[in-house]
Design an enzyme around this catalytic site. Structure first.
Site, PDB file in Angstrom:
ATOM      1  N   GLY A   1       0.820  -1.220   0.000  1.00 46.20           N
ATOM      2  CA  GLY A   1       0.000   0.000   0.000  1.00 46.20           C
ATOM      3  C   GLY A   1       0.845   1.258   0.000  1.00 46.20           C
ATOM      4  O   GLY A   1       2.040   1.221  -0.307  1.00 46.20           O
TER       5      GLY A   1
ATOM      6  N   HIS B   1       4.178   1.577  -8.140  1.00 46.34           N
ATOM      7  CA  HIS B   1       3.160   0.531  -7.992  1.00 46.34           C
ATOM      8  C   HIS B   1       2.160   0.564  -9.154  1.00 46.34           C
ATOM      9  O   HIS B   1       1.751  -0.467  -9.676  1.00 46.34           O
ATOM     10  CB  HIS B   1       2.380   0.727  -6.688  1.00 46.34           C
ATOM     11  CG  HIS B   1       3.184   0.642  -5.432  1.00 46.34           C
ATOM     12  ND1 HIS B   1       3.447   1.730  -4.628  1.00 46.34           N
ATOM     13  CD2 HIS B   1       3.786  -0.412  -4.822  1.00 46.34           C
ATOM     14  CE1 HIS B   1       4.148   1.354  -3.579  1.00 46.34           C
ATOM     15  NE2 HIS B   1       4.375   0.056  -3.666  1.00 46.34           N
TER      16      HIS B   1
ATOM     17  N   GLN C   1       7.571  -9.641   7.696  1.00 47.76           N
ATOM     18  CA  GLN C   1       8.787  -9.238   6.984  1.00 47.76           C
ATOM     19  C   GLN C   1       9.470  -8.036   7.628  1.00 47.76           C
ATOM     20  O   GLN C   1      10.476  -7.555   7.111  1.00 47.76           O
ATOM     21  CB  GLN C   1       8.509  -8.993   5.497  1.00 47.76           C
ATOM     22  CG  GLN C   1       7.662  -7.783   5.184  1.00 47.76           C
ATOM     23  CD  GLN C   1       7.286  -7.731   3.705  1.00 47.76           C
ATOM     24  OE1 GLN C   1       6.477  -8.516   3.227  1.00 47.76           O
ATOM     25  NE2 GLN C   1       7.863  -6.810   2.958  1.00 47.76           N
TER      26      GLN C   1
ATOM     27  N   LYS D   1      13.049  -2.943  -8.538  1.00 46.60           N
ATOM     28  CA  LYS D   1      13.661  -2.127  -7.478  1.00 46.60           C
ATOM     29  C   LYS D   1      14.082  -3.015  -6.316  1.00 46.60           C
ATOM     30  O   LYS D   1      15.137  -2.806  -5.720  1.00 46.60           O
ATOM     31  CB  LYS D   1      12.678  -1.065  -6.997  1.00 46.60           C
ATOM     32  CG  LYS D   1      13.226  -0.292  -5.851  1.00 46.60           C
ATOM     33  CD  LYS D   1      12.355   0.852  -5.463  1.00 46.60           C
ATOM     34  CE  LYS D   1      12.780   1.352  -4.139  1.00 46.60           C
ATOM     35  NZ  LYS D   1      12.155   0.563  -3.060  1.00 46.60           N
TER      36      LYS D   1
ATOM     37  N   LEU E   1      11.338   5.680  -6.802  1.00 45.42           N
ATOM     38  CA  LEU E   1      10.153   5.935  -5.977  1.00 45.42           C
ATOM     39  C   LEU E   1      10.038   4.854  -4.918  1.00 45.42           C
ATOM     40  O   LEU E   1      10.301   3.685  -5.181  1.00 45.42           O
ATOM     41  CB  LEU E   1       8.891   5.959  -6.839  1.00 45.42           C
ATOM     42  CG  LEU E   1       8.796   7.031  -7.917  1.00 45.42           C
ATOM     43  CD1 LEU E   1       7.405   7.009  -8.567  1.00 45.42           C
ATOM     44  CD2 LEU E   1       9.102   8.413  -7.362  1.00 45.42           C
TER      45      LEU E   1
HETATM   46  P1  AMP Z   1       6.055  -2.456  -1.592  1.00 44.41           P
HETATM   47  O1  AMP Z   1       4.699  -1.846  -1.469  1.00 44.41           O
HETATM   48  O2  AMP Z   1       7.168  -1.538  -1.244  1.00 44.41           O
HETATM   49  O3  AMP Z   1       6.142  -3.803  -0.920  1.00 44.41           O
HETATM   50  O4  AMP Z   1       6.265  -2.750  -3.139  1.00 44.41           O
HETATM   51  C1  AMP Z   1       5.329  -3.513  -3.847  1.00 44.41           C
HETATM   52  C2  AMP Z   1       5.894  -3.832  -5.209  1.00 44.41           C
HETATM   53  O5  AMP Z   1       6.148  -2.609  -5.901  1.00 44.41           O
HETATM   54  C3  AMP Z   1       7.227  -4.576  -5.160  1.00 44.41           C
HETATM   55  O6  AMP Z   1       7.231  -5.575  -6.173  1.00 44.41           O
HETATM   56  C4  AMP Z   1       8.230  -3.491  -5.432  1.00 44.41           C
HETATM   57  O7  AMP Z   1       9.417  -3.979  -6.021  1.00 44.41           O
HETATM   58  C5  AMP Z   1       7.464  -2.623  -6.397  1.00 44.41           C
HETATM   59  N1  AMP Z   1       7.997  -1.268  -6.430  1.00 44.41           N
HETATM   60  C6  AMP Z   1       8.175  -0.428  -5.385  1.00 44.41           C
HETATM   61  N2  AMP Z   1       8.743   0.725  -5.788  1.00 44.41           N
HETATM   62  C7  AMP Z   1       8.943   0.612  -7.127  1.00 44.41           C
HETATM   63  C8  AMP Z   1       9.505   1.467  -8.126  1.00 44.41           C
HETATM   64  N3  AMP Z   1       9.986   2.666  -7.829  1.00 44.41           N
HETATM   65  N4  AMP Z   1       9.532   1.012  -9.392  1.00 44.41           N
HETATM   66  C9  AMP Z   1       9.049  -0.223  -9.707  1.00 44.41           C
HETATM   67  N5  AMP Z   1       8.509  -1.067  -8.811  1.00 44.41           N
HETATM   68  C10 AMP Z   1       8.459  -0.661  -7.539  1.00 44.41           C
END
Ligand code: AMP
Length: 292
Positions: free
Chosen positions: A31, A37, A61, A150, A185
């Site tokens: 989120g 995202h 995690q 990322k 990001l």
């Molecule tokens: P998170 O909400 O941080 O767990 O991220 C959810 C998904 O979004 C994960 O697969 C991350 O690798 C991806 N994600 C987060 N930030 C970026 C970004 N700047 N560019 C591409 N994917 C991202």
């Protein structure tokens, strides 16, 4: 607007009718969504008919003393953003729904790949990722799942998980979405003060600098890395790691101080994790053999 489900049974019932004739994509997130995202959702739509986005701040995690309690939770805003990119379902379970017993006695461990890079300072992190992603795969049973490059190590671990547990799910890695100044990001960027935010793009600049030089036999790799670490530290970061690995996250064979990149002809990845104030920033840069 996407339909929101908080319960496993309701989500399963909602998507069951599509299974026979349509492809289902899963985009797992915690989120507090940003354009990175949303890009995952755009990619998901290219590979599937129905897109399910999970939003779950996964306690398993987070390590002791990490930001689980303060992690930004913004479900209403997230759902509104997901509407703009055409996500179909949001799965936003509460903790009891995901973990009837917490911590869960069943574990999903990915072995040696988790013991390097982020796993060194976050030793339980990838076990938490492993179990939550396994559960989401079992709950949604998607045809395809999209993860960001990322989190490079996470993506590699998930590919291994799919291979080893025989999940019939295509895993797609999505390119890193960056701010105009190059900063990747991240939901955690909002922990940065204004001046830290000005400093933050230095990380990506160093990755680009290294990527240009490692193929050119300019200087031994460890000399280049040491100089980069010095500059990053001088800018005010506390480095967790800055390292170069093969694209599969194997260690490079070094002959004393240098790596003969051209001889090996393999793709490499430069990875960094560093603290700037309260924010732990993560970034990486792939260096393909034919671009150097
Ligand atoms: P998170 O909400 O941080 O767990 O991220 C959810 C998904 O979004 C994960 O697969 C991350 O690798 C991806 N994600 C987060 N930030 C970026 C970004 N700047 N560019 C591409 N994917 C991202």
């Amino acid at each position: 607007m996407p339909m929101i489900h908080h319960h496993i049974s309701a989500l399963r019932a909602a998507i069951q009718p599509y299974r026979a004739a349509q492809r289902i994509a899963l985009v797992p997130t915690m989120g507090n969504l940003h354009d990175g995202h949303l890009e995952l959702v755009n990619i998901a739509k290219q590979h599937a008919d129905i897109v399910v986005v999970s939003i779950f701040v996964n306690p398993t995690q987070f390590g002791v003393g990490e930001d689980f309690d303060s992690y930004p939770r913004t479900l209403d805003e997230d759902v509104a953003k997901l509407a703009t990119v055409g996500a179909d379902y949001v799965f936003a379970p509460n903790i009891d729904e995901m973990y009837p017993v917490l911590p869960p006695p069943t574990t999903v461990r990915a072995g040696a790949i988790t013991e390097q890079l982020c796993g060194k300072t976050r030793p339980t992190h990838f076990d938490g990722v492993g179990i939550v992603v396994s559960k989401l795969f079992n709950i949604v049973q998607p045809n395809v799942a999209i993860f960001g490059q990322k989190d490079y190590q996470q993506l590699a671990i998930i590919k291994q998980l799919v291979r080893d547990l025989s999940y019939s799910i295509e895993i797609i890695g999505a390119p890193i979405v960056r701010a105009a100044d190059g900063l990747a990001l991240s939901s955690r960027n909002q922990y940065l003060s204004e001046s830290e935010r000005q400093t933050a793009p230095i990380l990506q600049q160093e990755l680009q600098y290294l990527a240009k030089r490692i193929g050119g036999n300019h200087q031994p790799l460890d000399v280049l890395l040491a100089a980069s670490r010095q500059r990053i530290t001088s800018a005010g970061f506390v480095i967790d790691y800055l390292d170069i690995k093969t694209a599969q996250l194997d260690s490079l064979k070094t002959d004393g101080s240098s790596v003969n990149f051209n001889e090996n002809q393999q793709d490499l990845v430069i990875l960094v994790a560093a603290w700037l104030g309260r924010a732990r920033l993560l970034d990486n840069q792939l260096v393909t053999a034919n671009t150097v």
